[in-house]
Design a protein around this motif. Sequence first.
Motif, PDB file in Angstrom:
ATOM      1  N   MET A  28       0.834  -1.185   0.000  1.00  0.00           N
ATOM      2  CA  MET A  28       0.000   0.000   0.000  1.00  0.00           C
ATOM      3  C   MET A  28       0.880   1.250   0.000  1.00  0.00           C
ATOM      4  SD  MET A  28      -1.240   0.436   3.973  1.00  0.00           S
ATOM      5  CE  MET A  28      -1.265   2.214   3.819  1.00  0.00           C
ATOM      6  N   SER A  29       0.269   2.383  -0.333  1.00  0.00           N
ATOM      7  CA  SER A  29       0.940   3.672  -0.303  1.00  0.00           C
ATOM      8  C   SER A  29       0.131   4.618   0.575  1.00  0.00           C
ATOM      9  CB  SER A  29       1.064   4.257  -1.713  1.00  0.00           C
ATOM     10  OG  SER A  29       1.863   3.436  -2.527  1.00  0.00           O
ATOM     11  N   ALA A  30       0.811   5.631   1.097  1.00  0.00           N
ATOM     12  CA  ALA A  30       0.139   6.617   1.946  1.00  0.00           C
ATOM     13  C   ALA A  30       0.679   7.998   1.626  1.00  0.00           C
ATOM     14  CB  ALA A  30       0.352   6.289   3.425  1.00  0.00           C
ATOM     15  N   GLU A  31      -0.148   8.997   1.887  1.00  0.00           N
ATOM     16  CA  GLU A  31       0.246  10.380   1.611  1.00  0.00           C
ATOM     17  C   GLU A  31      -0.127  11.275   2.783  1.00  0.00           C
ATOM     18  OE1 GLU A  31      -0.384  13.874  -1.785  1.00  0.00           O
ATOM     19  OE2 GLU A  31      -1.600  12.045  -1.807  1.00  0.00           O
ATOM     20  N   LEU A  32       0.819  12.152   3.171  1.00  0.00           N
ATOM     21  CA  LEU A  32       0.578  13.122   4.228  1.00  0.00           C
ATOM     22  C   LEU A  32       0.122  14.438   3.606  1.00  0.00           C
ATOM     23  CD1 LEU A  32       3.691  12.527   6.507  1.00  0.00           C
ATOM     24  CD2 LEU A  32       1.319  12.152   7.160  1.00  0.00           C
ATOM     25  N   ILE A  33      -0.904  15.030   4.222  1.00  0.00           N
ATOM     26  CA  ILE A  33      -1.445  16.282   3.693  1.00  0.00           C
ATOM     27  C   ILE A  33      -1.603  17.286   4.834  1.00  0.00           C
ATOM     28  CG2 ILE A  33      -3.403  17.379   2.562  1.00  0.00           C
ATOM     29  CD1 ILE A  33      -3.990  14.772   1.163  1.00  0.00           C
TER      30      ILE A  33
ATOM     31  N   GLU B 255       9.409  16.375   4.952  1.00  0.00           N
ATOM     32  CA  GLU B 255      10.588  15.804   4.303  1.00  0.00           C
ATOM     33  C   GLU B 255      10.171  14.972   3.095  1.00  0.00           C
ATOM     34  OE1 GLU B 255      14.651  15.354   3.835  1.00  0.00           O
ATOM     35  OE2 GLU B 255      13.536  16.613   5.230  1.00  0.00           O
ATOM     36  N   THR B 256       9.097  14.253   3.254  1.00  0.00           N
ATOM     37  CA  THR B 256       8.474  13.541   2.142  1.00  0.00           C
ATOM     38  C   THR B 256       6.993  13.442   2.444  1.00  0.00           C
ATOM     39  OG1 THR B 256       8.360  11.479   0.875  1.00  0.00           O
ATOM     40  CG2 THR B 256       8.946  11.295   3.200  1.00  0.00           C
ATOM     41  N   SER B 257       6.176  13.579   1.443  1.00  0.00           N
ATOM     42  CA  SER B 257       4.738  13.518   1.683  1.00  0.00           C
ATOM     43  C   SER B 257       4.149  12.175   1.275  1.00  0.00           C
ATOM     44  CB  SER B 257       4.032  14.634   0.899  1.00  0.00           C
ATOM     45  OG  SER B 257       4.249  14.478  -0.495  1.00  0.00           O
TER      46      SER B 257
ATOM     47  N   THR C 171       8.205   7.216  10.699  1.00  0.00           N
ATOM     48  CA  THR C 171       8.620   8.545  11.149  1.00  0.00           C
ATOM     49  C   THR C 171       8.867   9.446   9.950  1.00  0.00           C
ATOM     50  OG1 THR C 171       9.630   7.641  13.150  1.00  0.00           O
ATOM     51  CG2 THR C 171      10.333   9.847  12.468  1.00  0.00           C
ATOM     52  N   ILE C 172       8.259  10.610   9.975  1.00  0.00           N
ATOM     53  CA  ILE C 172       8.435  11.590   8.906  1.00  0.00           C
ATOM     54  C   ILE C 172       9.005  12.871   9.513  1.00  0.00           C
ATOM     55  CG2 ILE C 172       7.297  12.993   7.144  1.00  0.00           C
ATOM     56  CD1 ILE C 172       7.295  10.070   6.478  1.00  0.00           C
ATOM     57  N   GLU C 173      10.083  13.373   8.952  1.00  0.00           N
ATOM     58  CA  GLU C 173      10.664  14.619   9.450  1.00  0.00           C
ATOM     59  C   GLU C 173       9.870  15.815   8.940  1.00  0.00           C
ATOM     60  OE1 GLU C 173      14.804  15.100   8.885  1.00  0.00           O
ATOM     61  OE2 GLU C 173      15.328  13.133   9.698  1.00  0.00           O
TER      62      GLU C 173
ATOM     63  N   THR D  81      -1.632  28.067  16.194  1.00  0.00           N
ATOM     64  CA  THR D  81      -2.848  27.294  16.447  1.00  0.00           C
ATOM     65  C   THR D  81      -2.564  25.828  16.123  1.00  0.00           C
ATOM     66  OG1 THR D  81      -3.674  27.679  14.195  1.00  0.00           O
ATOM     67  CG2 THR D  81      -4.355  29.237  15.903  1.00  0.00           C
ATOM     68  N   THR D  82      -3.465  24.949  16.545  1.00  0.00           N
ATOM     69  CA  THR D  82      -3.275  23.528  16.286  1.00  0.00           C
ATOM     70  C   THR D  82      -3.317  23.248  14.779  1.00  0.00           C
ATOM     71  OG1 THR D  82      -4.289  22.951  18.389  1.00  0.00           O
ATOM     72  CG2 THR D  82      -4.183  21.218  16.721  1.00  0.00           C
ATOM     73  N   VAL D  83      -2.336  22.490  14.311  1.00  0.00           N
ATOM     74  CA  VAL D  83      -2.230  22.152  12.890  1.00  0.00           C
ATOM     75  C   VAL D  83      -2.468  20.646  12.717  1.00  0.00           C
ATOM     76  CG1 VAL D  83      -0.714  22.073  10.872  1.00  0.00           C
ATOM     77  CG2 VAL D  83      -0.613  24.028  12.448  1.00  0.00           C
ATOM     78  N   GLU D  84      -3.370  20.307  11.834  1.00  0.00           N
ATOM     79  CA  GLU D  84      -3.675  18.906  11.569  1.00  0.00           C
ATOM     80  C   GLU D  84      -2.868  18.409  10.370  1.00  0.00           C
ATOM     81  OE1 GLU D  84      -5.441  17.165  13.542  1.00  0.00           O
ATOM     82  OE2 GLU D  84      -6.365  18.763  14.747  1.00  0.00           O
ATOM     83  N   VAL D  85      -2.273  17.237  10.527  1.00  0.00           N
ATOM     84  CA  VAL D  85      -1.579  16.576   9.425  1.00  0.00           C
ATOM     85  C   VAL D  85      -2.342  15.290   9.131  1.00  0.00           C
ATOM     86  CG1 VAL D  85       0.574  15.575   8.591  1.00  0.00           C
ATOM     87  CG2 VAL D  85       0.632  17.543  10.137  1.00  0.00           C
TER      88      VAL D  85
END
Length: 233
Positions: A1-6, A15-17, A33-35, A44-48
């Motif tokens: 599987m693949s995943a993407e951070l937004i 560092e990589t999305s 772990t993603i840098e 303010t609170t930031v959602e990833v």
Amino acid sequence: MSAELISSDPNLKLETSTLENIKVAVGETVSKTIEVTIIAPIETTVEVELITDQPNTLAVGASLMPRKLLKADSSGKAPIKIDLAGFEAVTGSVRRNGDMLDLEFRVLDSKVKPLPNTPHKGSCIELFFAKDASSPITQFFLVPGENEGAVLMTVGRHVLDTIPVQSERTQIDYTARFSLPAEIAKVSAAGSFLFDAIANLGALGDAHSGGRTCLGGQFNSSVSSAHYHEIRN
């Protein structure tokens, strides 16, 4: 599987999305772990958000919260206040004085029980310092005497004789004042730094038992500075 951070926050640089070829067996959990580089302070609170290409996989993102700030007043003191079960337990302050840190505390401990060999289990205040989020943590114990006095100790239970502690005792509290070199606390001689405190009380007055309480809301301060307050002049 693949995943993407937004993340929609422009202050975050990932560092990589994209995470490719992640193997997750049925019923198992995999952590990666993603840098992340924070370009500007988070206000303010930031959602990833973490999104996967597999509908039967639960992907958990993260919430990045702004660090709490203890700002110095007109006298240069950053005020400290810690409650225990809704009641005031510790008050005090931290102040920069050249390359020294002036600290003072009043602890409402009416049944002082110091345990110098295991200081965190007896009456004490644990003090934690870090230069910044990526720096090592430096820990001390402020330990009151059985009847009078107080000493500052290292994690190795070594008494810092070169740092005298002025203290007073009443039936309901003890106070302590001392000056700690920034170099020993391993923080910069100028500018902001990170701080946390955990207090252990034998009793809080006649009507309340004692217990442990903390400034930052977490008791893992010896291993993580994520919840520390930033002290800023």
